[in-house]
Design an enzyme around this catalytic site. Structure first.
Site, PDB file in Angstrom:
ATOM      1  N   TYR A  33     -26.621  12.459 -49.548  1.00  0.00           N
ATOM      2  CA  TYR A  33     -26.778  11.035 -49.277  1.00  0.00           C
ATOM      3  C   TYR A  33     -28.209  10.699 -48.925  1.00  0.00           C
ATOM      4  O   TYR A  33     -29.037  11.587 -48.695  1.00  0.00           O
ATOM      5  CB  TYR A  33     -25.830  10.597 -48.146  1.00  0.00           C
ATOM      6  CG  TYR A  33     -26.299  10.995 -46.754  1.00  0.00           C
ATOM      7  CD1 TYR A  33     -26.232  12.314 -46.316  1.00  0.00           C
ATOM      8  CD2 TYR A  33     -26.824  10.045 -45.876  1.00  0.00           C
ATOM      9  CE1 TYR A  33     -26.666  12.665 -45.048  1.00  0.00           C
ATOM     10  CE2 TYR A  33     -27.266  10.396 -44.598  1.00  0.00           C
ATOM     11  CZ  TYR A  33     -27.181  11.708 -44.190  1.00  0.00           C
ATOM     12  OH  TYR A  33     -27.622  12.063 -42.941  1.00  0.00           O
ATOM     13  N   ARG A  52     -36.257  12.895 -52.703  1.00  0.00           N
ATOM     14  CA  ARG A  52     -35.492  13.791 -51.827  1.00  0.00           C
ATOM     15  C   ARG A  52     -34.044  13.911 -52.309  1.00  0.00           C
ATOM     16  O   ARG A  52     -33.450  14.987 -52.262  1.00  0.00           O
ATOM     17  CB  ARG A  52     -35.536  13.293 -50.377  1.00  0.00           C
ATOM     18  CG  ARG A  52     -34.882  14.266 -49.407  1.00  0.00           C
ATOM     19  CD  ARG A  52     -35.120  13.899 -47.959  1.00  0.00           C
ATOM     20  NE  ARG A  52     -34.495  12.632 -47.615  1.00  0.00           N
ATOM     21  CZ  ARG A  52     -34.640  12.014 -46.438  1.00  0.00           C
ATOM     22  NH1 ARG A  52     -35.410  12.566 -45.504  1.00  0.00           N
ATOM     23  NH2 ARG A  52     -34.043  10.869 -46.200  1.00  0.00           N
ATOM     24  N   ARG A 100      -8.035  20.556 -55.245  1.00  0.00           N
ATOM     25  CA  ARG A 100      -8.833  21.335 -54.292  1.00  0.00           C
ATOM     26  C   ARG A 100      -9.025  22.779 -54.752  1.00  0.00           C
ATOM     27  O   ARG A 100      -8.058  23.511 -54.971  1.00  0.00           O
ATOM     28  CB  ARG A 100      -8.157  21.308 -52.919  1.00  0.00           C
ATOM     29  CG  ARG A 100      -8.997  21.977 -51.839  1.00  0.00           C
ATOM     30  CD  ARG A 100      -8.367  21.835 -50.458  1.00  0.00           C
ATOM     31  NE  ARG A 100      -9.225  22.428 -49.442  1.00  0.00           N
ATOM     32  CZ  ARG A 100      -9.228  23.720 -49.138  1.00  0.00           C
ATOM     33  NH1 ARG A 100      -8.404  24.540 -49.762  1.00  0.00           N
ATOM     34  NH2 ARG A 100     -10.060  24.190 -48.217  1.00  0.00           N
ATOM     35  N   LYS A 147     -29.897  17.178 -47.652  1.00  0.00           N
ATOM     36  CA  LYS A 147     -29.296  16.033 -46.942  1.00  0.00           C
ATOM     37  C   LYS A 147     -27.836  15.874 -47.352  1.00  0.00           C
ATOM     38  O   LYS A 147     -27.475  14.966 -48.111  1.00  0.00           O
ATOM     39  CB  LYS A 147     -30.105  14.762 -47.203  1.00  0.00           C
ATOM     40  CG  LYS A 147     -29.857  13.669 -46.161  1.00  0.00           C
ATOM     41  CD  LYS A 147     -30.940  12.629 -46.206  1.00  0.00           C
ATOM     42  CE  LYS A 147     -30.660  11.436 -45.318  1.00  0.00           C
ATOM     43  NZ  LYS A 147     -30.517  11.739 -43.890  1.00  0.00           N
ATOM     44  N   GLU A 180     -34.952  19.730 -34.674  1.00  0.00           N
ATOM     45  CA  GLU A 180     -35.060  18.276 -34.875  1.00  0.00           C
ATOM     46  C   GLU A 180     -33.936  17.602 -34.115  1.00  0.00           C
ATOM     47  O   GLU A 180     -33.060  18.265 -33.572  1.00  0.00           O
ATOM     48  CB  GLU A 180     -34.987  17.934 -36.359  1.00  0.00           C
ATOM     49  CG  GLU A 180     -33.670  18.357 -37.010  1.00  0.00           C
ATOM     50  CD  GLU A 180     -33.581  18.049 -38.495  1.00  0.00           C
ATOM     51  OE1 GLU A 180     -34.213  17.094 -38.955  1.00  0.00           O
ATOM     52  OE2 GLU A 180     -32.836  18.771 -39.186  1.00  0.00           O
TER      53      GLU A 180
HETATM   54  N1  PDD Z   1     -30.883  10.468 -40.805  1.00  0.00           N
HETATM   55  N2  PDD Z   1     -33.279  14.685 -39.397  1.00  0.00           N
HETATM   56  C1  PDD Z   1     -31.982  14.464 -39.639  1.00  0.00           C
HETATM   57  C2  PDD Z   1     -30.996  15.548 -39.338  1.00  0.00           C
HETATM   58  C3  PDD Z   1     -31.569  13.233 -40.195  1.00  0.00           C
HETATM   59  O1  PDD Z   1     -30.277  13.015 -40.453  1.00  0.00           O
HETATM   60  C4  PDD Z   1     -32.537  12.231 -40.451  1.00  0.00           C
HETATM   61  C5  PDD Z   1     -32.172  10.904 -41.054  1.00  0.00           C
HETATM   62  C6  PDD Z   1     -33.889  12.513 -40.156  1.00  0.00           C
HETATM   63  C7  PDD Z   1     -34.982  11.518 -40.425  1.00  0.00           C
HETATM   64  O2  PDD Z   1     -35.191  11.350 -41.807  1.00  0.00           O
HETATM   65  P1  PDD Z   1     -35.725   9.964 -42.404  1.00  0.00           P
HETATM   66  O3  PDD Z   1     -37.029   9.716 -41.757  1.00  0.00           O
HETATM   67  O4  PDD Z   1     -35.818  10.229 -43.866  1.00  0.00           O
HETATM   68  O5  PDD Z   1     -34.704   8.908 -42.055  1.00  0.00           O
HETATM   69  C8  PDD Z   1     -34.225  13.749 -39.643  1.00  0.00           C
HETATM   70  C9  PDD Z   1     -30.413   9.225 -41.407  1.00  0.00           C
HETATM   71  C10 PDD Z   1     -31.220   8.045 -41.006  1.00  0.00           C
HETATM   72  C11 PDD Z   1     -28.943   9.069 -41.115  1.00  0.00           C
HETATM   73  O6  PDD Z   1     -28.230  10.040 -41.346  1.00  0.00           O
HETATM   74  O7  PDD Z   1     -28.501   8.001 -40.686  1.00  0.00           O
END
Ligand code: PDD
Length: 287
Positions: A33, A52, A100, A147, A180
């Site tokens: 996503y 990405r 599944r 992601k 993070e």
């Molecule tokens: N999340 N680290 C993680 C684990 C994240 O899920 C996100 C973003 C970031 C920051 O990435 P970016 O700057 O590209 O938003 C770092 C999104 C916003 C979410 O899941 O809602």
């Protein structure tokens, strides 16, 4: 609430926007996503988000649901139909619906869902007062650089933070170093004035906001270092902050209940936020 949602070729009212019970996103978190900020009807750093997305798809060996030009048209149409000026766009691609089985289905079509919703302006107190974080063990799988929608560990961490009265949880690896936040990247400014964030290897998501800020910083003559930092180092930092699409840049003023420096937002952090706001404002709005 998003009023019109795109699901596999159709623009549907929110209540009718459904995917199959055997969608692999639902059963295996076999989906990736993106969350993209919308400002003045335009998508902030769209090219980096789409790059990405392409990388995430490639890493899990999933075919893109459509070509990039067609996808961009869908994103614009969802923003337009929902009349969003300022808000967020969410897009998700799963490997599709199939009986599944751990093995990839041979002939499933990817499921593409796109939503967009308006957002109120960020609460100014978050910037004025800063936010608190707690630290939690990083219990995620070994590839958080992809992601995927496998976000249970992130959700548990965020929930633990909110239960403790904090805004975010900083996840910590086995060596005691911050990876993070649960949905944000983590940064500190050391007493020597180094601006530090973890290098974008397999241990973190390479945030688009992180990338944008790194680019801005290189023009500011700051001493930037991409390396891991420990919880102890973060607690002794001169400043700390977090970055994401949903927050832009927010000062972190406490870690595990202890103030960072004097417990107020750092001056460099506030300067970087102003720079970042200007960077976003300079991007094109809706075409
Ligand atoms: N999340 N680290 C993680 C684990 C994240 O899920 C996100 C973003 C970031 C920051 O990435 P970016 O700057 O590209 O938003 C770092 C999104 C916003 C979410 O899941 O809602």
């Amino acid at each position: 609430m998003s009023r019109i949602t795109y699901v596999n070729g159709r623009y549907l009212p929110y209540v009718d926007a459904l995917v199959h019970v055997e969608d692999r996103g639902f059963q295996f978190a076999d989906a990736v996503y993106e969350v993209i900020a919308i400002r003045r009807g335009g998508l902030v750093d769209e090219a980096w988000h789409l790059a990405r997305l392409a990388r995430s798809l490639g890493e899990i060996k999933m075919a893109p649901p459509m070509g990039e030009a067609a996808l961009k048209m869908v994103l614009r149409e969802v923003v337009r139909r929902n009349r969003v000026q300022n808000g967020l766009l969410y897009l998700q691609v799963s490997r599709g619906a199939a009986p599944r089985d751990f093995v990839f289905p041979r002939d499933a079509r990817p499921t593409l869902v796109v939503m967009a919703r308006s957002q109120r302006r960020q609460d100014p107190r978050l910037l004025e007062e800063g936010v608190g974080v707690i630290t939690v063990p990083d219990i995620r799988w070994a590839r958080p650089d992809i992601k995927t929608v496998g976000l249970l560990a992130n959700s548990l961490g965020k929930q633990q933070a909110r239960a403790a009265g904090a805004y975010e949880a900083w996840q910590v690896d086995r060596d005691g170093r911050v990876t993070e936040g649960t949905s944000t990247n983590a940064w500190i400014v050391t007493p020597e004035g180094e601006v530090v964030t973890r290098q974008a290897d397999h241990s973190i998501l390479n945030g688009v906001t992180r990338r944008g800020l790194l680019q801005l910083l290189s023009g500011e003559g700051l001493h930037l270092v991409e390396r891991p930092f420990s919880v102890a180092e973060a607690k002794a930092a001169r400043e700390a902050f977090l970055t994401s699409t949903t927050n832009f840049i927010l000062p972190v003023v406490s870690i595990d209940g202890a103030p960072v420096a004097n417990g107020h937002p750092g001056t460099l952090t506030l300067r970087l936020r102003a720079l970042y706001d200007a960077y976003v404002a300079a991007q094109r709005g809706a075409p």
